[in-house]
Design a protein around this motif. Structure first.
Motif, PDB file in Angstrom:
ATOM      1  N   PHE A   8     -15.693  59.941 -30.900  1.00 21.03           N
ATOM      2  CA  PHE A   8     -15.738  61.380 -30.614  1.00 21.03           C
ATOM      3  C   PHE A   8     -16.986  61.739 -29.822  1.00 21.03           C
ATOM      4  O   PHE A   8     -16.913  62.465 -28.811  1.00 21.03           O
ATOM      5  CB  PHE A   8     -15.704  62.151 -31.935  1.00 21.03           C
ATOM      6  N   TRP A   9     -18.139  61.218 -30.236  1.00 24.00           N
ATOM      7  CA  TRP A   9     -19.376  61.550 -29.531  1.00 24.00           C
ATOM      8  C   TRP A   9     -19.423  60.911 -28.144  1.00 24.00           C
ATOM      9  O   TRP A   9     -19.997  61.471 -27.216  1.00 24.00           O
ATOM     10  CB  TRP A   9     -20.578  61.105 -30.353  1.00 24.00           C
ATOM     11  N   GLN A  10     -18.818  59.744 -27.992  1.00 23.56           N
ATOM     12  CA  GLN A  10     -18.744  59.144 -26.661  1.00 23.56           C
ATOM     13  C   GLN A  10     -17.922  60.011 -25.712  1.00 23.56           C
ATOM     14  O   GLN A  10     -18.302  60.217 -24.559  1.00 23.56           O
ATOM     15  CB  GLN A  10     -18.141  57.738 -26.761  1.00 23.56           C
ATOM     16  N   LYS A  44     -25.503  45.619 -40.023  1.00 23.92           N
ATOM     17  CA  LYS A  44     -25.341  45.240 -38.623  1.00 23.92           C
ATOM     18  C   LYS A  44     -24.272  46.095 -37.942  1.00 23.92           C
ATOM     19  O   LYS A  44     -24.425  46.466 -36.772  1.00 23.92           O
ATOM     20  CB  LYS A  44     -24.976  43.757 -38.528  1.00 23.92           C
ATOM     21  N   TYR A  45     -23.196  46.396 -38.653  1.00 24.27           N
ATOM     22  CA  TYR A  45     -22.143  47.226 -38.070  1.00 24.27           C
ATOM     23  C   TYR A  45     -22.670  48.626 -37.774  1.00 24.27           C
ATOM     24  O   TYR A  45     -22.372  49.207 -36.722  1.00 24.27           O
ATOM     25  CB  TYR A  45     -20.957  47.292 -39.026  1.00 24.27           C
ATOM     26  N   THR A  46     -23.459  49.174 -38.693  1.00 23.26           N
ATOM     27  CA  THR A  46     -24.045  50.493 -38.469  1.00 23.26           C
ATOM     28  C   THR A  46     -25.009  50.456 -37.296  1.00 23.26           C
ATOM     29  O   THR A  46     -25.070  51.403 -36.496  1.00 23.26           O
ATOM     30  CB  THR A  46     -24.770  50.967 -39.736  1.00 23.26           C
ATOM     31  N   THR A  47     -25.768  49.377 -37.172  1.00 21.19           N
ATOM     32  CA  THR A  47     -26.684  49.240 -36.041  1.00 21.19           C
ATOM     33  C   THR A  47     -25.933  49.204 -34.717  1.00 21.19           C
ATOM     34  O   THR A  47     -26.344  49.818 -33.726  1.00 21.19           O
ATOM     35  CB  THR A  47     -27.529  47.966 -36.204  1.00 21.19           C
ATOM     36  N   ARG A  48     -24.786  48.507 -34.688  1.00 23.01           N
ATOM     37  CA  ARG A  48     -23.980  48.462 -33.462  1.00 23.01           C
ATOM     38  C   ARG A  48     -23.429  49.839 -33.108  1.00 23.01           C
ATOM     39  O   ARG A  48     -23.408  50.220 -31.931  1.00 23.01           O
ATOM     40  CB  ARG A  48     -22.842  47.449 -33.615  1.00 23.01           C
ATOM     41  N   LEU A  49     -22.983  50.587 -34.112  1.00 17.82           N
ATOM     42  CA  LEU A  49     -22.474  51.932 -33.843  1.00 17.82           C
ATOM     43  C   LEU A  49     -23.575  52.844 -33.322  1.00 17.82           C
ATOM     44  O   LEU A  49     -23.368  53.642 -32.400  1.00 17.82           O
ATOM     45  CB  LEU A  49     -21.860  52.528 -35.111  1.00 17.82           C
ATOM     46  N   SER A  50     -24.762  52.726 -33.919  1.00 17.26           N
ATOM     47  CA  SER A  50     -25.891  53.525 -33.439  1.00 17.26           C
ATOM     48  C   SER A  50     -26.246  53.158 -32.003  1.00 17.26           C
ATOM     49  O   SER A  50     -26.552  54.032 -31.182  1.00 17.26           O
ATOM     50  CB  SER A  50     -27.093  53.329 -34.360  1.00 17.26           C
ATOM     51  N   SER A  51     -26.177  51.869 -31.678  1.00 22.02           N
ATOM     52  CA  SER A  51     -26.450  51.440 -30.304  1.00 22.02           C
ATOM     53  C   SER A  51     -25.385  51.955 -29.346  1.00 22.02           C
ATOM     54  O   SER A  51     -25.693  52.285 -28.189  1.00 22.02           O
ATOM     55  CB  SER A  51     -26.520  49.907 -30.243  1.00 22.02           C
ATOM     56  N   ALA A  52     -24.141  52.044 -29.813  1.00 21.95           N
ATOM     57  CA  ALA A  52     -23.069  52.569 -28.959  1.00 21.95           C
ATOM     58  C   ALA A  52     -23.308  54.036 -28.632  1.00 21.95           C
ATOM     59  O   ALA A  52     -23.103  54.471 -27.493  1.00 21.95           O
ATOM     60  CB  ALA A  52     -21.721  52.385 -29.650  1.00 21.95           C
ATOM     61  N   ILE A  53     -23.760  54.816 -29.613  1.00 23.64           N
ATOM     62  CA  ILE A  53     -24.066  56.224 -29.348  1.00 23.64           C
ATOM     63  C   ILE A  53     -25.245  56.335 -28.391  1.00 23.64           C
ATOM     64  O   ILE A  53     -25.247  57.165 -27.470  1.00 23.64           O
ATOM     65  CB  ILE A  53     -24.352  56.966 -30.664  1.00 23.64           C
ATOM     66  N   GLN A  54     -26.269  55.493 -28.590  1.00 24.30           N
ATOM     67  CA  GLN A  54     -27.426  55.533 -27.695  1.00 24.30           C
ATOM     68  C   GLN A  54     -27.029  55.152 -26.275  1.00 24.30           C
ATOM     69  O   GLN A  54     -27.530  55.743 -25.309  1.00 24.30           O
ATOM     70  CB  GLN A  54     -28.505  54.575 -28.217  1.00 24.30           C
ATOM     71  N   ALA A  55     -26.119  54.189 -26.147  1.00 21.71           N
ATOM     72  CA  ALA A  55     -25.644  53.819 -24.810  1.00 21.71           C
ATOM     73  C   ALA A  55     -24.882  54.981 -24.166  1.00 21.71           C
ATOM     74  O   ALA A  55     -25.006  55.221 -22.952  1.00 21.71           O
ATOM     75  CB  ALA A  55     -24.758  52.580 -24.896  1.00 21.71           C
TER      76      ALA A  55
END
Length: 406
Positions: A192-194, A273-284
Motif C-alpha cells: 500500500f505504501w509503495q 529479518k523479514y521485518t528488516t526486509r519490509l522496512s528496507s522496501a519502504i525505504q527504497a
C-alpha cells in the motif's frame, strides 16, 4: 488457575497427565497455569496458593516484575527457581482485552505486546499470561482433550513434555509461530505504501502515517532483539547448569533441549529479518519517490531553460529595434517589420532544430537509444545537417551520375 500433574505411565516409558495427583505412580512435574486476573489485586492469596501447591516462595521483586505490564524480556536464575519473562506480540488471533478496567496496555505506534512469565524448577512450572492468549488457550484445549482419554491413549497424538523446561519451550514455540501469520498483513501494508509513494497523479501527504508505520517495524525489530537475548540467556543456563532444570531422575538429553532452543531463536530471527526486509522496501520506495520528484523537477527546469534559450534572441532583437534613437537602419523601410519578423522566426526554428539534434527536445525511442548507446559523439554544430537525410542522399547520388554522364 489450573493445575496439571504430569507423571510416568505405570507400565510404559512415556508421560501421562491428570488434573489430580496420582499417588500410585512417579510424578514428574506440576504445571500451574495462571492468568493475570488470578494475580492482580490478590497477590498475597496467590502467593499462598503457589506455596501450598509447589513449595516455592517467590521473591518480592520477581512478583513486581511479573505484575509489570511493560517489563522487557528478561531471564533471572536463582537457587530455588528460574524466572523467564517473554514479551508476546499481540496478534489478530489473540482475544486479549488491551483496555481492561484494572490494567492498561501501552500501545506504541499501533504495536501492543503482552508479557508472559515462566517460573521453572525441576519439578514445577508456573506460567502467568493474559486471558485470551491464543497459544496458551490452544495448548490448554489440547490438554483438556487428553484428560478425557485413558492413560494408554494420551501419548498417541503427540508426546507430552517430560520436564517443565520442555513444556515452556513448547509454549514459547507456539507463540513465536503465531508471528508468521503477520507476514501477509505486513506485506500488504508495504505494498500500500509503495503504491502511495510511487503514484504520480497527486501529491503524497501521508508522511505522519508513514512515519508511524516505519516505527512499528522498528519496534518489532527491537522486540525480536529482546526475545533473542532472553533465549540466549536460557541457553547459557542450560549449558552451564542443566541438572538444575531437568532434575536428578530425568534422562532427557541436553543436546535435544539445546536444539529446541536454537530452533526457537532461529524462528525469532526469521521474523526479525523479514521485518528488516519490509522496512528496507519502504525505504527504497521513499528513495524512488524523491528520485521521481527530482527527475520531474529536472524535466521542468529543462523545459524552462529551452523556452528561455529560444526567447533570449527574440528579446535581444526586439530590444535593439526598440531603442529610442533618431536614426536606426531600416527604420523607414516599409518591409522592415517583415524582415525582422522573418529573422526572429528563422532564429526560433534554428534553435529548435539545434536542440532537437542535441536530444534536448523530445524523448522518442531513437533519442533514448542514442543516449544509452552514446552514439551522438559529435557535439559540434553541423549547419548542413539536412544533407544526412536518406532522400537527399539519394538525390545527390543521382545528380552525381548525371554529371558523370555529361
Amino acid at each position: 488457575m489450573q493445575t496439571f500433574y504430569f507423571f510416568q505411565h505405570p507400565e510404559q516409558q512415556y508421560t501421562c497427565i491428570q488434573n489430580q495427583p496420582n499417588i500410585h505412580t512417579e510424578q514428574q512435574f506440576i504445571w500451574i497455569d495462571c492468568t493475570r486476573e488470578d494475580v492482580v489485586n490478590r497477590v498475597e492469596a496467590w502467593q499462598k496458593e503457589i506455596l501450598e501447591l509447589s513449595q516455592i516462595h517467590l521473591n518480592e521483586y520477581h512478583i513486581r516484575d511479573i505484575l509489570n505490564l511493560e517489563h522487557p524480556c528478561a531471564f533471572d536464575a536463582m537457587d530455588e527457581y528460574d524466572l523467564l519473562i517473554f514479551r508476546k506480540l499481540i496478534t489478530p488471533d489473540d482475544q486479549i482485552n488491551v483496555g481492561s478496567t484494572f490494567e492498561q496496555h501501552e500501545s506504541v505506534f499501533g504495536l501492543t505486546s503482552s508479557p508472559v512469565s515462566f517460573v521453572m524448577t525441576s519439578q514445577v512450572l508456573i506460567s502467568i499470561h493474559e486471558k485470551g492468549n491464543h497459544a496458551f488457550e490452544s495448548y490448554l484445549n489440547r490438554i483438556m482433550a487428553m484428560l478425557t482419554k485413558s492413560l494408554d491413549e494420551q501419548n498417541k497424538p503427540r508426546k507430552l513434555p517430560s520436564t517443565p523446561l520442555d513444556l515452556s519451550l513448547r509454549l514459547l514455540n507456539s507463540m513465536v509461530d503465531g508471528y508468521l501469520d503477520l507476514r501477509k498483513p505486513l506485506t500488504r501494508r508495504v505494498e500500500f505504501w509503495q503504491q502511495e509513494l510511487l503514484q504520480g497523479n497527486r501529491r503524497f501527504s501521508k508522511w505522519h502515517q508513514l512515519f508511524q508505520e516505519m516505527m512499528v517495524f522498528q519496534q518489532i525489530e527491537n522486540l525480536c532483539e529482546e526475545q533473542i537475548d532472553a533465549l540466549q540467556e536460557v541457553r547459557d543456563e542450560i549449558v552451564e547448569n542443566y541438572s538444575h532444570l531437568k532434575g536428578k531422575k530425568k534422562a532427557d538429553k541436553q543436546d535435544l533441549i539445546l536444539v529446541r532452543v536454537d530452533d526457537l531463536v532461529s524462528h525469532v530471527e526469521r521474523i526479525q529479518k523479514y521485518t528488516t526486509r519490509l522496512s528496507s522496501a519502504i525505504q527504497a520506495a521513499i528513495d524512488l519517490h524523491f528520485s521521481a520528484i527530482a527527475n520531474q523537477t529536472n524535466e521542468n527546469m529543462r523545459i524552462l531553460a529551452i523556452i528561455t534559450a529560444v526567447f533570449a534572441p527574440l528579446t535581444l532583437l526586439t530590444g535593439v529595434y526598440g531603442m529610442n534613437f533618431e536614426f536606426i537602419p531600416g527604420l523607414k523601410n516599409q518591409s522592415g517589420f517583415w524582415i525582422v519578423l522573418s529573422a526572429m522566426l528563422i532564429c526560433t526554428i534554428a534553435l529548435l532544430v539545434y536542440f532537437y539534434r542535441r536530444h534536448l527536445v523530445g524523448r522518442g525511442e531513437r533519442s533514448v537509444i542514442d543516449m544509452l548507446a552514446q552514439q551522438h559523439k559529435n557535439q559540434h554544430v553541423n549547419l548542413l545537417w539536412f544533407l544526412d537525410y536518406e532522400p537527399i542522399k539519394q538525390t545527390m547520388k543521382e545528380v552525381e551520375k548525371i554529371t558523370k554522364l555529361k
